[in-house]
Design an enzyme around this catalytic site. Structure first.
Site, PDB file in Angstrom:
ATOM      1  CG  HIS A  13      -2.738  65.224-104.836  1.00 35.61           C
ATOM      2  ND1 HIS A  13      -2.850  64.130-105.685  1.00 35.61           N
ATOM      3  CD2 HIS A  13      -3.181  64.787-103.637  1.00 35.61           C
ATOM      4  CE1 HIS A  13      -3.339  63.100-105.024  1.00 35.61           C
ATOM      5  NE2 HIS A  13      -3.545  63.471-103.766  1.00 35.61           N
ATOM      6  CG  HIS A  15      -7.412  64.707-100.628  1.00 32.07           C
ATOM      7  ND1 HIS A  15      -8.252  63.904-101.362  1.00 32.07           N
ATOM      8  CD2 HIS A  15      -6.155  64.295-100.922  1.00 32.07           C
ATOM      9  CE1 HIS A  15      -7.535  63.039-102.060  1.00 32.07           C
ATOM     10  NE2 HIS A  15      -6.254  63.245-101.816  1.00 32.07           N
ATOM     11  CG  HIS A 193      -5.663  59.445-105.415  1.00 32.29           C
ATOM     12  ND1 HIS A 193      -6.366  60.553-105.774  1.00 32.29           N
ATOM     13  CD2 HIS A 193      -5.078  59.746-104.223  1.00 32.29           C
ATOM     14  CE1 HIS A 193      -6.225  61.487-104.844  1.00 32.29           C
ATOM     15  NE2 HIS A 193      -5.443  61.024-103.886  1.00 32.29           N
ATOM     16  CD  GLU A 196      -1.655  56.843-101.587  1.00 37.31           C
ATOM     17  OE1 GLU A 196      -2.795  56.744-102.064  1.00 37.31           O
ATOM     18  OE2 GLU A 196      -1.403  57.547-100.580  1.00 37.31           O
ATOM     19  CG  ASP A 274      -2.270  63.191-100.115  1.00 35.93           C
ATOM     20  OD1 ASP A 274      -3.280  63.380-100.799  1.00 35.93           O
ATOM     21  OD2 ASP A 274      -1.853  62.041 -99.837  1.00 35.93           O
ATOM     22  CG  ASP A 275      -5.008  63.937 -97.080  1.00 35.28           C
ATOM     23  OD1 ASP A 275      -6.105  64.335 -97.520  1.00 35.28           O
ATOM     24  OD2 ASP A 275      -4.394  62.961 -97.551  1.00 35.28           O
TER      25      ASP A 275
HETATM   26  N1  ADE Z   1      -7.784  60.569 -99.714  1.00 36.39           N
HETATM   27  C1  ADE Z   1      -7.121  61.460 -98.998  1.00 36.39           C
HETATM   28  N2  ADE Z   1      -5.797  61.192 -98.983  1.00 36.39           N
HETATM   29  C2  ADE Z   1      -5.629  60.079 -99.747  1.00 36.39           C
HETATM   30  C3  ADE Z   1      -4.512  59.316-100.132  1.00 36.39           C
HETATM   31  N3  ADE Z   1      -3.271  59.621 -99.763  1.00 36.39           N
HETATM   32  N4  ADE Z   1      -4.719  58.242-100.903  1.00 36.39           N
HETATM   33  C4  ADE Z   1      -5.963  57.920-101.300  1.00 36.39           C
HETATM   34  N5  ADE Z   1      -7.039  58.607-100.967  1.00 36.39           N
HETATM   35  C5  ADE Z   1      -6.883  59.693-100.200  1.00 36.39           C
HETATM   36 ZN    ZN Z   2      -4.527  62.269-102.375  1.00 33.19          ZN
END
Ligand code: ADE
Ligand code: ZN
Length: 328
Positions: A13, A15, A193, A196, A274-275
């Site tokens: 996961h 992005h 997703h 969350e 994630d990011d």
């Molecule tokens: N896009 C990038 N990071 C995200 C996240 N944590 N939740 C939803 N969309 C995303």
């Molecule tokens: Zn994500």
């Protein structure tokens, strides 16, 4: 943090746009004479205040990624970061909305460029990449349909999955059923997703409407233990991103993050970042945080990594090749 750097890791996961180092985005903006200085803080990193602002900053950063060549350079920059954390296999979310605006031909050019970059990354950094095409939920169902058609056309050994990210509080999972059905029919593996920003009901609705085999996050299942049992029984895999969840305020600190309890209750959890630059994380840091909060050791990390590889959206030969690297 360095203690787990050398352990080989599988990430499910990530992005691609969200993994862009701030310096990379700043450089692209300068080349294109774009002023996006407002998205950076005094330390040079991305500056955001809450999830909704994070999404805005994310989109502003992504706005300077405008060509297949930009994505090619991005993938190589990300590969270097992944390799530095010990990642040997990585599934990256790439949004057709941002790669050609939903046009199938343009998206094909982006995929060809990414495939070329992935081959170079494999040679240079020894990281294997696969792509999960991922529309952005708050762009709406029509855009998701276009994204699914793009993904279906390029489905194969490189683009292997379809998912959905973005603002989970907007629209319903059923609004995206057509897109997921289209992707499934094209042979793509599915993740979404959920869990969350919405609780157990959002997860149940997602499983019912979209029938994914994995969930991005999914951690809020913990609020309903019957649902936790269902996830365990059905073997639904969670792509858990612990530091992201803390940074975005889902839990006050790592000890209160549910990953350990979900694992104890038999849910197949995996770890991803994630990011990473948005949350000041990396796969090495994720592992270090799990060790610090839950005393997870190498044995536990081996179990998690095997679970991730098992759930990976790649063919059996690739899995066997990656499995050898994990043994070594
Ligand atoms: N896009 C990038 N990071 C995200 C996240 N944590 N939740 C939803 N969309 C995303
Ligand atoms: Zn994500």
């Amino acid at each position: 943090m360095d203690e787990f750097r050398a352990l080989p890791k599988v990430e499910l996961h990530l992005h691609l746009e969200g993994a862009a180092p701030p310096s990379f985005i700043r450089g692209l903006a300068a080349e294109k004479h774009e002023d996006i200085s407002g998205i950076f803080g005094a330390d040079g990193g991305y500056a955001w205040t809450d999830f909704f602002h994070f999404l805005k900053v994310y989109e502003a950063a992504s706005s300077v990624l405008r060509s297949p060549r930009d994505y090619q350079r991005l993938l190589l920059a990300v590969a270097e970061e992944s390799a530095a954390s010990g990642v040997v296999y990585s599934e990256i979310f790439v949004s057709p909305d941002l790669c050609g605006g939903g046009d199938t031909e343009a998206f094909g050019d982006y995929m060809a460029a990414l495939k070329e970059a992935a081959a170079e990354a494999e040679r240079g950094f020894d990281v294997t990449f696969r792509v999960i095409a991922t529309p952005i939920r708050h762009f709406g169902p029509e855009k998701a349909r276009a994204a699914a058609l793009c993904a279906a056309e390029k489905a194969g050994d490189f683009l292997t999955g379809f998912g959905i990210g973005g603002d989970e509080t907007r629209l319903e999972p059923a609004d995206f059923a057509w897109a997921f059905d289209c992707a499934r029919e094209a042979g793509l593996r599915l993740t979404a997703h959920a869990g969350e920003w919405r609780g157990p009901d959002g997860i149940r609705d997602t499983l019912r409407a979209l029938r994914p085999e994995r969930l991005g996050h999914g951690v809020r299942a913990i609020e309903d233990l019957a649902l936790v049992d269902e996830l365990a029984e059905q073997g639904i895999v969670l792509e858990v991103c612990p530091v992201s969840n803390i940074a975005l305020g889902l839990y006050p600190d790592m000890r209160r993050h549910p990953i350990s309890e979900l694992d104890r209750r038999g849910v197949k959890v995996t770890i991803s970042s994630d990011d990473p630059p948005f949350f000041h994380t990396s796969m090495a840091r994720e592992y270090a945080e799990m060790h610090r909060a839950f005393d997870w050791d190498e044995g536990q990390f081996h179990k998690i990594t095997a679970q991730a590889l098992d759930a990976a959206f790649c063919d059996a030969d690739t899995k066997a090749r990656i499995a050898k690297k994990l043994e070594a």
